[in-house]
Scaffold this active site. Sequence first.
Site, PDB file in Angstrom:
ATOM      1  N   VAL A   1      85.013 116.869 -55.187  1.00 20.44           N
ATOM      2  CA  VAL A   1      84.801 118.574 -55.370  1.00 20.44           C
ATOM      3  C   VAL A   1      83.249 118.356 -55.648  1.00 20.44           C
ATOM      4  O   VAL A   1      82.303 118.678 -56.205  1.00 20.44           O
ATOM      5  CB  VAL A   1      85.310 119.422 -55.768  1.00 20.44           C
ATOM      6  CG1 VAL A   1      86.777 119.443 -55.386  1.00 20.44           C
ATOM      7  CG2 VAL A   1      85.216 119.118 -57.509  1.00 20.44           C
TER       8      VAL A   1
ATOM      9  N   LYS B   1      90.761 118.649 -63.001  1.00 16.14           N
ATOM     10  CA  LYS B   1      92.041 117.991 -62.148  1.00 16.14           C
ATOM     11  C   LYS B   1      93.174 117.537 -63.530  1.00 16.14           C
ATOM     12  O   LYS B   1      93.205 116.745 -63.578  1.00 16.14           O
ATOM     13  CB  LYS B   1      91.322 116.891 -61.879  1.00 16.14           C
ATOM     14  CG  LYS B   1      89.980 117.176 -60.838  1.00 16.14           C
ATOM     15  CD  LYS B   1      89.076 116.265 -60.537  1.00 16.14           C
ATOM     16  CE  LYS B   1      88.164 116.039 -58.903  1.00 16.14           C
ATOM     17  NZ  LYS B   1      87.544 114.911 -59.144  1.00 16.14           N
TER      18      LYS B   1
ATOM     19  N   ASP C   1      77.806 117.630 -58.260  1.00 15.34           N
ATOM     20  CA  ASP C   1      77.031 117.011 -57.602  1.00 15.34           C
ATOM     21  C   ASP C   1      77.455 116.070 -56.709  1.00 15.34           C
ATOM     22  O   ASP C   1      78.694 115.589 -57.134  1.00 15.34           O
ATOM     23  CB  ASP C   1      75.035 116.721 -58.423  1.00 15.34           C
ATOM     24  CG  ASP C   1      75.821 115.533 -58.759  1.00 15.34           C
ATOM     25  OD1 ASP C   1      77.083 115.434 -59.765  1.00 15.34           O
ATOM     26  OD2 ASP C   1      75.403 114.562 -58.865  1.00 15.34           O
TER      27      ASP C   1
ATOM     28  N   LYS D   1      74.297 117.805 -66.199  1.00 14.91           N
ATOM     29  CA  LYS D   1      73.628 119.357 -65.627  1.00 14.91           C
ATOM     30  C   LYS D   1      74.397 120.208 -65.268  1.00 14.91           C
ATOM     31  O   LYS D   1      74.076 121.363 -64.882  1.00 14.91           O
ATOM     32  CB  LYS D   1      72.656 118.692 -64.618  1.00 14.91           C
ATOM     33  CG  LYS D   1      71.929 118.239 -65.152  1.00 14.91           C
ATOM     34  CD  LYS D   1      71.213 117.217 -64.019  1.00 14.91           C
ATOM     35  CE  LYS D   1      69.789 116.486 -64.220  1.00 14.91           C
ATOM     36  NZ  LYS D   1      69.452 115.419 -63.443  1.00 14.91           N
TER      37      LYS D   1
ATOM     38  N   GLU E   1      82.196 123.966 -70.261  1.00 12.20           N
ATOM     39  CA  GLU E   1      82.267 122.497 -68.346  1.00 12.20           C
ATOM     40  C   GLU E   1      81.949 122.822 -67.821  1.00 12.20           C
ATOM     41  O   GLU E   1      83.171 123.721 -67.373  1.00 12.20           O
ATOM     42  CB  GLU E   1      83.176 121.584 -69.153  1.00 12.20           C
ATOM     43  CG  GLU E   1      81.863 119.987 -70.005  1.00 12.20           C
ATOM     44  CD  GLU E   1      81.345 119.588 -69.109  1.00 12.20           C
ATOM     45  OE1 GLU E   1      80.484 120.017 -67.882  1.00 12.20           O
ATOM     46  OE2 GLU E   1      81.087 118.260 -69.419  1.00 12.20           O
ATOM     47  N   ASP E   2      81.843 122.554 -66.591  1.00 12.11           N
ATOM     48  CA  ASP E   2      81.881 122.173 -65.143  1.00 12.11           C
ATOM     49  C   ASP E   2      83.118 122.124 -64.639  1.00 12.11           C
ATOM     50  O   ASP E   2      84.558 122.983 -63.926  1.00 12.11           O
ATOM     51  CB  ASP E   2      81.186 122.058 -64.474  1.00 12.11           C
ATOM     52  CG  ASP E   2      80.202 120.592 -64.282  1.00 12.11           C
ATOM     53  OD1 ASP E   2      81.154 119.848 -65.336  1.00 12.11           O
ATOM     54  OD2 ASP E   2      80.498 120.179 -63.440  1.00 12.11           O
TER      55      ASP E   2
ATOM     56  N   ARG F   1      74.923 120.816 -55.576  1.00  8.98           N
ATOM     57  CA  ARG F   1      75.016 121.908 -56.819  1.00  8.98           C
ATOM     58  C   ARG F   1      74.651 123.584 -56.723  1.00  8.98           C
ATOM     59  O   ARG F   1      75.047 124.085 -56.944  1.00  8.98           O
ATOM     60  CB  ARG F   1      74.158 121.056 -58.226  1.00  8.98           C
ATOM     61  CG  ARG F   1      74.467 120.206 -58.514  1.00  8.98           C
ATOM     62  CD  ARG F   1      73.812 119.819 -59.390  1.00  8.98           C
ATOM     63  NE  ARG F   1      73.167 118.299 -60.439  1.00  8.98           N
ATOM     64  CZ  ARG F   1      73.998 118.130 -61.241  1.00  8.98           C
ATOM     65  NH1 ARG F   1      74.578 118.024 -62.083  1.00  8.98           N
ATOM     66  NH2 ARG F   1      73.907 116.380 -60.957  1.00  8.98           N
TER      67      ARG F   1
ATOM     68  N   ASP G   1      87.479 116.237 -65.466  1.00  8.10           N
ATOM     69  CA  ASP G   1      88.555 115.255 -64.557  1.00  8.10           C
ATOM     70  C   ASP G   1      89.067 114.452 -65.282  1.00  8.10           C
ATOM     71  O   ASP G   1      90.450 114.422 -65.340  1.00  8.10           O
ATOM     72  CB  ASP G   1      86.711 114.106 -63.593  1.00  8.10           C
ATOM     73  CG  ASP G   1      87.767 113.503 -62.951  1.00  8.10           C
ATOM     74  OD1 ASP G   1      87.948 112.913 -62.937  1.00  8.10           O
ATOM     75  OD2 ASP G   1      86.115 113.633 -61.157  1.00  8.10           O
TER      76      ASP G   1
HETATM   77  C1  PRP Z   1      80.422 115.525 -65.222  1.00  7.33           C
HETATM   78  C2  PRP Z   1      81.269 117.045 -65.216  1.00  7.33           C
HETATM   79  C3  PRP Z   1      81.520 116.187 -66.887  1.00  7.33           C
HETATM   80  C4  PRP Z   1      82.100 114.794 -67.266  1.00  7.33           C
HETATM   81  C5  PRP Z   1      83.880 115.027 -66.559  1.00  7.33           C
HETATM   82  O1  PRP Z   1      79.853 115.098 -65.511  1.00  7.33           O
HETATM   83  O2  PRP Z   1      79.707 117.808 -65.964  1.00  7.33           O
HETATM   84  O3  PRP Z   1      80.792 116.480 -68.213  1.00  7.33           O
HETATM   85  O4  PRP Z   1      81.400 113.940 -65.558  1.00  7.33           O
HETATM   86  O5  PRP Z   1      83.886 113.414 -65.950  1.00  7.33           O
HETATM   87  P1  PRP Z   1      85.022 113.388 -67.224  1.00  7.33           P
HETATM   88  O6  PRP Z   1      86.537 114.240 -67.121  1.00  7.33           O
HETATM   89  O7  PRP Z   1      85.722 112.421 -66.138  1.00  7.33           O
HETATM   90  O8  PRP Z   1      84.518 113.033 -68.369  1.00  7.33           O
HETATM   91  P2  PRP Z   1      78.470 113.932 -64.514  1.00  7.33           P
HETATM   92  O9  PRP Z   1      78.524 112.884 -65.167  1.00  7.33           O
HETATM   93  O10 PRP Z   1      79.441 113.740 -63.344  1.00  7.33           O
HETATM   94  O11 PRP Z   1      76.935 114.415 -64.659  1.00  7.33           O
HETATM   95  P3  PRP Z   1      76.349 116.132 -64.362  1.00  7.33           P
HETATM   96  O12 PRP Z   1      76.796 117.067 -65.482  1.00  7.33           O
HETATM   97  O13 PRP Z   1      74.809 115.740 -64.655  1.00  7.33           O
HETATM   98  O14 PRP Z   1      76.555 116.116 -62.624  1.00  7.33           O
END
Ligand code: PRP
Length: 183
Positions: free
Chosen positions: A157, A135, A163, A47, A103-104, A169, A107
């Site tokens: 963050v 990051k 979230d 999301k 993507e947001d 969010r 990580d």
């Molecule tokens: C977050 C974000 C990426 C992922 C990044 O999604 O939107 O998809 O984590 O993490 P990574 O680089 O360590 O794989 P999340 O799984 O938190 O779901 P969301 O988008 O619904 O918050």
Amino acid sequence: MDAKDIEADLIRVHCTEEQIQTRLGELAVEVWDHYEGKDLLLVGVLKGAVMVMADLMRHLPGSAPMDWMAVSSYGSGTKSSGVVRILKDLDADITGKHVLIVEDIIDSGLTLSWIRANLSSRNPASVEILTLLRKPDAAKVEIDTRWVGFDIPNEFVVGYGLDYDEGYRNLRDVATLAPHVYS
Ligand code: PRP
């Protein structure tokens, strides 16, 4: 919701709403120039990418379609495992299309690495990645990311789609969450 509304829950703001909009405006122009005359499809990952997709699209100087995927990482805990399950697949067949994954945050990079490989196996014309945040100190795999909004430190963050336990969010900025909130 503004950072000042929840001051006690935050340590510091990394990107303000204004900085985010300015950067997305710049990226939108670069994206548009890159895909000029091509069959572009923006693919968001639910999301977290909802805000980035909505604002990036509105900064584009022309029309482009969007589609969405929802994925879930296998394994326990809050860290990505790199093994991903598709909860909602794309509506569209991406054969021959130029796919831009929106993507947001990147990580560890494990989620996006899997998604890119998965989409690449469907015979698109190309697959590129745009992420608002990255990051560098958290990377576990190297990902070729064509467009990055901001590199940020390896801190927890929230905001602008990101979230903690489904909250925050709707914060307009991106900020580090205070440890007392989650510990
Ligand atoms: C977050 C974000 C990426 C992922 C990044 O999604 O939107 O998809 O984590 O993490 P990574 O680089 O360590 O794989 P999340 O799984 O938190 O779901 P969301 O988008 O619904 O918050």
